[in-house]
Write an enzyme that holds these catalytic residues in place. Structure first.
Site, PDB file in Angstrom:
ATOM      1  N   SER A  90     -14.181  32.210 -97.394  1.00  0.00           N
ATOM      2  CA  SER A  90     -14.953  30.974 -97.280  1.00  0.00           C
ATOM      3  C   SER A  90     -15.774  30.672 -98.535  1.00  0.00           C
ATOM      4  O   SER A  90     -15.228  30.664 -99.621  1.00  0.00           O
ATOM      5  CB  SER A  90     -15.825  31.074 -96.038  1.00  0.00           C
ATOM      6  N   HIS A 123     -11.698  30.120 -88.157  1.00  0.00           N
ATOM      7  CA  HIS A 123     -12.250  30.402 -89.483  1.00  0.00           C
ATOM      8  C   HIS A 123     -12.895  31.796 -89.463  1.00  0.00           C
ATOM      9  O   HIS A 123     -13.927  31.994 -88.835  1.00  0.00           O
ATOM     10  CB  HIS A 123     -13.299  29.331 -89.778  1.00  0.00           C
TER      11      HIS A 123
END
Ligand code: GCU
Length: 474
Positions: A307, A448
């Site tokens: 990320s 995610h």
């Protein structure tokens, strides 16, 4: 916030007006005091209700405002033409690997510095390291645990970062390593009680980060993201540090991070780079240490990041060719994903939520990504000819998996200059069916995150490219 301020202000004005009116018209007695009390109470109640209502209306408006900009419909992405990564700003066309290295690479890096991430300074001459402790029998004898402070300047009380290393015991010779920054302090990556608790500012978490400080309860908080034993058993060392040692991740974090504390020594104003640059800078300082760590092979250091830390990892590796292999896990906008694709997070959204991450110049492209002189496939091309793994997750639409895939795809021409096979796939592969050679890509099921599936692929990729022959002792 604004509505509460308004409510308070309203209460004060109402109090004064009512007081004056009642005192003038009912000058004396218990009745006037009672009336004043009741009417004020009524007004205060109205003000509180009003402020609540206002806060709700504002939040709905802002959410729908954000919704306007966020597209999740592939049909509405539209067409976009990407900058040609082999055509330089002076119109020279790069045709060979040598030309890429001598002209294409520096010119492309400069564009990213000017328009996206800002400057990335070199290390300081006084930098030094101190081994805090070493345990040769960590994790039941599987590893040697080392904790090392990197001091960025000459002094022993200057800015520093804490690095944690697990080096496999039962492997001969200098070993390959995976390096990556962590989100919640070194103690968060494994329940091992020997890891020093971070003493820095950390984003709060219900799992043990209280008042922005790590507590014992935060040990192993992110252990699912760091399969330490698996890495060790495969012969890799794991090296990590807390990203907030470089810059705490909030809009005022630069004031206590290296962008301020090293401003004079680095001769660089804080607004000439951003937090992503500061984190990337720290990764290169870890590499400086690894070059001196005898048990690690500095030619086989893989850099990984998830990320926002994936964005920093890509930027670090684009600049620092000592990282021999790079993994970008769901790095999304400002990382692997193409900026020109209007899908999921956009530059405007990124700069609005995280104004401290990038160079101020990046904000010029909030409403016009098509004017940006580069796109993120060129960032990936800066990793060439080194092996690069880009991974996405099916539910992580915010990071635009298709945009991450396409970026990897469009980075290929530079890999080809080096006779390296890139993705070799024209279309997004099926879920959990990785594709590609020197550039590899997968999209997995789920959200995610960085999960076991991702690590398994990344480790296999590194084993293959590092041609590992693990020499385990009997
Ligand atoms: C936010 C941000 C992303 C970032 C992510 C993360 O969602 O918008 O750009 O990658 O946080 O770091 O988890």
């Amino acid at each position: 916030m604004f509505s509460y301020w308004l409510a308070d202000y309203g209460c004060i004005v109402a109090d004064q007006t009512i007081n004056n009116y009642l005192i003038e018209n009912f000058p004396s007695g218990k009745l006037s005091r009672y009336l004043i009390y009741m009417i004020k109470k009524y007004f205060r109640m109205c003000a509180v209700l009003f402020s609540g209502l206002l806060a709700w209306v504002l939040s709905v408006l802002s959410a729908s405002g954000q919704g306007i900009n966020i597209n999740y419909d592939e049909e509405k992405v539209g067409s976009h033409s990407l900058p040609d990564l082999l055509r330089l700003p002076d119109s020279t066309v790069v045709t060979t690997a040598e030309q890429w290295t001598s002209q294409g690479r520096p010119a492309t890096l400069q564009l990213f510095k000017t328009h996206v991430y800002g400057e990335l300074p070199d290390k300081l001459p006084g930098m030094h390291f101190k081994v805090r402790n070493e345990n040769k029998n960590a994790l039941g004898g599987l590893a040697t645990r080392k904790q090392v402070t990197i001091y960025f300047t000459q002094g022993a009380d200057g800015p520093s970062m804490e690095v944690l290393l697990y080096i496999p015991n039962k492997v001969n010779g200098p070993v390959p390593a995976f390096v990556g920054l962590n989100f919640y302090g070194n103690q968060s990556i494994h329940p091992d009680k020997g890891i020093a608790l971070s003493t820095r500012w950390i984003n709060n978490s219900p799992e043990g980060i209280v008042n922005n400080k790590a507590t014992e309860a935060s040990r192993g908080l992110q252990a699912s993201r760091w399969p330490v034993e698996e890495l060790l058993k495969k012969g890799f060392a794991l090296v990590t540090a807390y990203y907030g040692d470089l810059e705490p991740d909030h809009s005022e974090g630069w004031q206590s991070g290296i962008r301020t504390s090293l401003k004079t020594e680095l001769n660089l104003e804080e607004d000439k780079w951003g937090a992503i640059g500061a984190w990337a800078w720290g990764l290169s300082r870890i590499m400086d240490y690894l070059e001196k760590e005898k048990r690690i092979n500095p030619k086989q250091v893989a850099l990984t990041g998830h990320s926002r830390i994936g964005k920093a990892a890509l930027w670090a590796a684009a600049n620092d060719t000592r990282f021999a292999l790079v993994v970008s896990n769901e790095s999304g906008e400002g990382g692997a994903a193409l900026a020109r694709r209007n899908y999921g997070e956009t530059i405007a959204q990124l700069n609005r939520s995280f104004p401290h991450w990038f160079s101020p110049a990046y904000k010029n492209y909030n409403q016009q990504p098509e004017k940006l002189p580069v796109d993120q496939h060129q960032l990936l091309a800066l990793i060439a000819p080194r092996p690069l793994y880009v991974s996405s997750a099916i539910e992580d639409k915010w990071a635009d998996p298709q945009g991450e895939f396409l970026s990897a795809f469009y980075a290929e021409p530079v890999y080809k200059l080096f006779n390296k096979k890139g993705l070799g796939a024209l279309e997004m592969p099926a879920v959990e069916k990785p594709v590609g050679e020197t550039i590899r890509y997968h999209i997995r099921n789920g959200k995610h995150d960085i999960m076991a599936y991702d690590w398994q692929q990344h480790l296999a990729f590194a084993q293959k490219h590092f041609k590992l022959k693990i020499n385990a002792k009997p």
